[in-house]
Design a protein around this motif. Structure first.
Motif, PDB file in Angstrom:
ATOM      1  N   ASP A 122       0.821  -1.229   0.000  1.00 52.12           N
ATOM      2  CA  ASP A 122       0.000   0.000   0.000  1.00 52.12           C
ATOM      3  C   ASP A 122       0.848   1.268   0.000  1.00 52.12           C
ATOM      4  OD1 ASP A 122       1.020   0.077   2.564  1.00 52.12           O
ATOM      5  OD2 ASP A 122      -0.862  -0.413   3.564  1.00 52.12           O
ATOM      6  N   ASN A 123       2.037   1.178  -0.596  1.00 51.64           N
ATOM      7  CA  ASN A 123       2.944   2.327  -0.642  1.00 51.64           C
ATOM      8  C   ASN A 123       3.438   2.722   0.746  1.00 51.64           C
ATOM      9  OD1 ASN A 123       4.400   4.222  -2.197  1.00 51.64           O
ATOM     10  ND2 ASN A 123       2.935   5.838  -1.720  1.00 51.64           N
ATOM     11  N   GLY A 124       3.557   1.735   1.619  1.00 49.21           N
ATOM     12  CA  GLY A 124       4.035   1.984   2.975  1.00 49.21           C
ATOM     13  C   GLY A 124       5.547   2.048   3.046  1.00 49.21           C
ATOM     14  N   GLU A 126       4.420  -4.077  13.737  1.00 47.76           N
ATOM     15  CA  GLU A 126       3.319  -5.045  13.769  1.00 47.76           C
ATOM     16  C   GLU A 126       1.959  -4.392  13.546  1.00 47.76           C
ATOM     17  OE1 GLU A 126       3.868  -8.192  13.779  1.00 47.76           O
ATOM     18  OE2 GLU A 126       6.035  -7.908  14.002  1.00 47.76           O
ATOM     19  N   GLU A 127       1.775  -3.157  14.033  1.00 47.70           N
ATOM     20  CA  GLU A 127       0.487  -2.484  13.913  1.00 47.70           C
ATOM     21  C   GLU A 127       0.475  -1.409  12.836  1.00 47.70           C
ATOM     22  OE1 GLU A 127      -0.730  -1.003  17.730  1.00 47.70           O
ATOM     23  OE2 GLU A 127       0.026  -2.791  18.774  1.00 47.70           O
ATOM     24  N   ARG A 128       1.639  -1.112  12.261  1.00 45.10           N
ATOM     25  CA  ARG A 128       1.796  -0.030  11.289  1.00 45.10           C
ATOM     26  C   ARG A 128       1.373   1.324  11.897  1.00 45.10           C
ATOM     27  NH1 ARG A 128       1.446  -1.787   5.894  1.00 45.10           N
ATOM     28  NH2 ARG A 128       1.938   0.360   5.329  1.00 45.10           N
ATOM     29  N   ARG A 129       1.608   1.470  13.207  1.00 42.45           N
ATOM     30  CA  ARG A 129       1.289   2.739  13.873  1.00 42.45           C
ATOM     31  C   ARG A 129       2.190   3.828  13.293  1.00 42.45           C
ATOM     32  NH1 ARG A 129       2.380   4.309  20.190  1.00 42.45           N
ATOM     33  NH2 ARG A 129       1.105   6.210  20.248  1.00 42.45           N
ATOM     34  N   PRO A 130       1.634   4.973  12.919  1.00 45.27           N
ATOM     35  CA  PRO A 130       2.455   6.019  12.301  1.00 45.27           C
ATOM     36  C   PRO A 130       3.622   6.452  13.183  1.00 45.27           C
ATOM     37  CG  PRO A 130       0.129   6.513  12.025  1.00 45.27           C
ATOM     38  CD  PRO A 130       0.201   5.349  12.964  1.00 45.27           C
ATOM     39  N   PHE A 131       4.753   6.706  12.555  1.00 46.61           N
ATOM     40  CA  PHE A 131       5.943   7.096  13.301  1.00 46.61           C
ATOM     41  C   PHE A 131       5.696   8.376  14.094  1.00 46.61           C
ATOM     42  CE2 PHE A 131      10.017   9.375  13.589  1.00 46.61           C
ATOM     43  CZ  PHE A 131      10.743   8.448  14.326  1.00 46.61           C
ATOM     44  N   GLN A 132       4.923   9.305  13.537  1.00 50.71           N
ATOM     45  CA  GLN A 132       4.655  10.565  14.237  1.00 50.71           C
ATOM     46  C   GLN A 132       3.904  10.337  15.547  1.00 50.71           C
ATOM     47  OE1 GLN A 132       4.359  10.006  11.068  1.00 50.71           O
ATOM     48  NE2 GLN A 132       5.616  11.537  10.041  1.00 50.71           N
ATOM     49  N   TYR A 133       3.022   9.340  15.577  1.00 50.12           N
ATOM     50  CA  TYR A 133       2.335   9.021  16.826  1.00 50.12           C
ATOM     51  C   TYR A 133       3.277   8.318  17.806  1.00 50.12           C
ATOM     52  CZ  TYR A 133      -2.107  10.031  14.409  1.00 50.12           C
ATOM     53  OH  TYR A 133      -3.141  10.631  13.718  1.00 50.12           O
ATOM     54  N   ILE A 134       4.250   7.599  17.281  1.00 49.29           N
ATOM     55  CA  ILE A 134       5.230   6.931  18.139  1.00 49.29           C
ATOM     56  C   ILE A 134       6.040   7.960  18.926  1.00 49.29           C
ATOM     57  CG2 ILE A 134       7.343   5.541  18.152  1.00 49.29           C
ATOM     58  CD1 ILE A 134       4.967   3.821  17.537  1.00 49.29           C
ATOM     59  N   VAL A 135       6.540   8.991  18.236  1.00 48.74           N
ATOM     60  CA  VAL A 135       7.383   9.995  18.893  1.00 48.74           C
ATOM     61  C   VAL A 135       6.581  11.203  19.381  1.00 48.74           C
ATOM     62  CG1 VAL A 135       9.466   9.329  17.657  1.00 48.74           C
ATOM     63  CG2 VAL A 135       7.973  11.076  16.669  1.00 48.74           C
ATOM     64  N   GLY A 136       5.327  11.327  18.932  1.00 45.35           N
ATOM     65  CA  GLY A 136       4.451  12.381  19.435  1.00 45.35           C
ATOM     66  C   GLY A 136       4.638  13.738  18.808  1.00 45.35           C
ATOM     67  N   CYS A 137       5.266  13.795  17.636  1.00 46.54           N
ATOM     68  CA  CYS A 137       5.465  15.105  17.013  1.00 46.54           C
ATOM     69  C   CYS A 137       5.628  14.970  15.508  1.00 46.54           C
ATOM     70  CB  CYS A 137       6.681  15.823  17.602  1.00 46.54           C
ATOM     71  SG  CYS A 137       8.260  15.044  17.205  1.00 46.54           S
ATOM     72  N   ARG A 166      -8.659   1.588   1.400  1.00 46.43           N
ATOM     73  CA  ARG A 166      -7.546   1.283   0.501  1.00 46.43           C
ATOM     74  C   ARG A 166      -6.336   2.187   0.729  1.00 46.43           C
ATOM     75  NH1 ARG A 166     -11.974   1.197  -3.098  1.00 46.43           N
ATOM     76  NH2 ARG A 166     -11.272   3.038  -4.252  1.00 46.43           N
ATOM     77  N   LEU A 167      -6.417   3.062   1.717  1.00 47.72           N
ATOM     78  CA  LEU A 167      -5.289   3.933   2.022  1.00 47.72           C
ATOM     79  C   LEU A 167      -4.161   3.141   2.670  1.00 47.72           C
ATOM     80  CD1 LEU A 167      -7.127   7.033   3.551  1.00 47.72           C
ATOM     81  CD2 LEU A 167      -6.214   6.812   1.238  1.00 47.72           C
ATOM     82  N   GLN A 168      -2.994   3.748   2.691  1.00 48.57           N
ATOM     83  CA  GLN A 168      -1.866   3.177   3.414  1.00 48.57           C
ATOM     84  C   GLN A 168      -2.301   2.865   4.842  1.00 48.57           C
ATOM     85  OE1 GLN A 168       1.471   5.619   5.030  1.00 48.57           O
ATOM     86  NE2 GLN A 168       2.467   4.945   3.147  1.00 48.57           N
ATOM     87  N   ALA A 169      -1.836   1.739   5.395  1.00 48.23           N
ATOM     88  CA  ALA A 169      -2.291   1.295   6.717  1.00 48.23           C
ATOM     89  C   ALA A 169      -2.067   2.355   7.788  1.00 48.23           C
ATOM     90  CB  ALA A 169      -1.590  -0.001   7.100  1.00 48.23           C
ATOM     91  N   GLU A 170      -0.940   3.061   7.716  1.00 46.50           N
ATOM     92  CA  GLU A 170      -0.656   4.103   8.707  1.00 46.50           C
ATOM     93  C   GLU A 170      -1.752   5.161   8.735  1.00 46.50           C
ATOM     94  OE1 GLU A 170       3.368   2.294   8.056  1.00 46.50           O
ATOM     95  OE2 GLU A 170       1.599   2.688   6.829  1.00 46.50           O
ATOM     96  N   VAL A 171      -2.357   5.388   7.593  1.00 44.36           N
ATOM     97  CA  VAL A 171      -3.398   6.419   7.471  1.00 44.36           C
ATOM     98  C   VAL A 171      -4.775   5.838   7.768  1.00 44.36           C
ATOM     99  CG1 VAL A 171      -4.443   8.138   5.955  1.00 44.36           C
ATOM    100  CG2 VAL A 171      -2.001   7.648   5.778  1.00 44.36           C
ATOM    101  N   GLY A 172      -5.179   4.852   6.963  1.00 37.06           N
ATOM    102  CA  GLY A 172      -6.534   4.337   7.058  1.00 37.06           C
ATOM    103  C   GLY A 172      -6.866   3.665   8.370  1.00 37.06           C
ATOM    104  N   LYS A 173      -5.883   3.029   9.015  1.00 38.79           N
ATOM    105  CA  LYS A 173      -6.142   2.306  10.263  1.00 38.79           C
ATOM    106  C   LYS A 173      -5.894   3.139  11.509  1.00 38.79           C
ATOM    107  CE  LYS A 173      -5.157  -2.330   8.447  1.00 38.79           C
ATOM    108  NZ  LYS A 173      -4.322  -3.549   8.582  1.00 38.79           N
ATOM    109  N   HIS A 174      -5.171   4.249  11.383  1.00 33.21           N
ATOM    110  CA  HIS A 174      -4.745   4.962  12.589  1.00 33.21           C
ATOM    111  C   HIS A 174      -5.140   6.438  12.639  1.00 33.21           C
ATOM    112  CE1 HIS A 174      -2.316   1.663  14.266  1.00 33.21           C
ATOM    113  NE2 HIS A 174      -2.001   1.385  13.005  1.00 33.21           N
TER     114      HIS A 174
END
Length: 378
Positions: free
Chosen positions: A91-93, A152-163, A291-299
């Motif tokens: 998905d272009n991740g 594992e969850e494709r959580r966006p990197f920005q949410y990981i570091v908070g900025c 159909r969006l990238q998992a980081e976007v559509g799921k989070h």
């Protein structure tokens, strides 16, 4: 009709700089009519608790040995290499190269003394023995957990570091708030150009509807002249809290006011008085979100993505209300999903708004997509 989804939404990978919004208000158009100047601002709902502190702003309250940090670094890279091009092909991740860069950025935010980071992959530095304690801004166990969530969850990197690094700002972001994109920076550039050419707009009152993290409102607040002010609104309590934090962090409380509510509801007291109105609303057709990238559509918050059946619900609402919100000569700039949406919005603002606007233009983003519609109130 179904519009073509032309917006490229990435996991926003780049750092240094690295690279809401609201539910539609379906009130009758009469509710947009200007109100008398004696009316007080609308009663605002309570602001939610303070947002999570971004990783880089936290105090170094934990520690780990250099050896243990090396083990984390090796483990994290192992997970990154296991991805290969799987996410990219799916998905272009992010691919392995990008994920390895993210490990570096994560450690830069998590470690108090970053001078030791270049030596994590080596045992040759005599000043960095395995037992040397390294001060951390997050527990080592939590660091493992965060990187596991990334893979594992494709959580966006920005949410990981908070900025997120956006223009010359580092903005707090968290779950429930859309991560600001680089193309949206162009709205601030357009405002800066207009303010420099159109006398009086820089001292006027502006509104950023669906502000999310507060990015656009903060960017505009920085360029307005003395007396100029921005009201930035969002229906989401989380977004209002995060935007308030970002405004305060940059000391712009006197320039940028955060209000909670849906679209034009929080600015009823200033309808017809705005020098400018900007918005990056939800504009993705609903059936394209899965159909969006998992980081976007799921989070990322669906509230900030879902523009209805054809992506136009919120844009149409903005078009309807803008003629009542802007004063004579006032400027507007709306971000869209691209090409066909931009053409529809431009057509509405020129031919279907009772000749209320002039100089309506479609402008391209950095990728050449017809992303923005701008113009002036007659």
């Amino acid at each position: 009709m179904t519009l073509c989804f032309t917006r490229t939404i990435h996991s926003l990978p780049f750092k240094h700089p690295r690279f809401s919004l609201s539910n539609p208000s379906k009130r009758p158009i009469s509710n947009f009519l200007p109100h008398s100047s004696s009316k007080s601002p609308p009663l605002l709902r309570p602001i939610s608790p303070k947002p999570h502190l971004p990783l880089f702003l936290r105090p170094p309250a934990s520690s780990a040995t250099f050896s243990d940090l090396q083990k984390f670094h090796s483990w994290a890279k192992g997970l990154a290499f296991s991805v290969g091009s799987k996410f990219l092909d799916s998905d272009n991740g992010p691919d392995t190269d990008l994920l390895c860069r993210e490990i570096k950025w994560l450690l830069e935010d998590a470690v108090d003394d970053t001078s030791m980071l270049p030596h994590l992959g080596s045992s040759q530095n005599p000043n960095l023995t395995g037992s040397k304690l390294i001060r951390l801004k997050v527990d080592l166990d939590d660091l493992y957990s965060l990187w596991n969530q990334r893979i594992e969850e494709r959580r966006p990197f920005q949410y990981i570091v908070g900025c997120e690094h956006w223009r010359d700002f580092v903005l707090c972001v968290e779950e429930g708030v859309l991560i600001p994109r680089p193309e949206t920076e162009m709205i601030v550039d357009m405002v800066e150009e207009v303010v420099s050419k159109e006398k009086g707009l820089g001292k006027g009152l502006w509104a950023d509807l669906g502000t999310g993290s507060g990015a656009i409102g903060i960017g505009i607040g920085r360029i307005l002249e003395e007396g100029g002010r921005v009201i930035a609104t969002d229906v989401s309590e989380v977004a209002v809290s995060v935007a308030t934090f970002n405004v305060q962090r940059y000391g712009l409380q006197d320039k940028v006011e955060i209000r909670q509510g849906s679209w034009f509801e929080p600015i009823e007291d200033v309808m017809g008085k705005l020098a400018g109105l900007v918005s990056n609303p939800p504009y993705i057709p609903r059936d394209q979100i899965p159909r969006l990238q998992a980081e976007v559509g799921k989070h990322e918050p669906r509230l900030a993505l879902d523009g209805g059946e054809n992506g136009m619900d919120e844009l149409l609402h903005l078009c309807e209300g803008s003629s009542f919100a802007l004063g004579s000569g006032g400027f507007f700039a709306f971000e869209t999903n691209g090409d066909e949406q931009s053409e529809l919005v431009a057509d509405i603002m020129t031919s279907k708004s009772e000749n209320s606007f002039r100089d309506v233009k479609i402008k391209t983003d950095m990728a050449g997509i017809h992303r923005f519609v701008t113009g002036f109130r007659r």
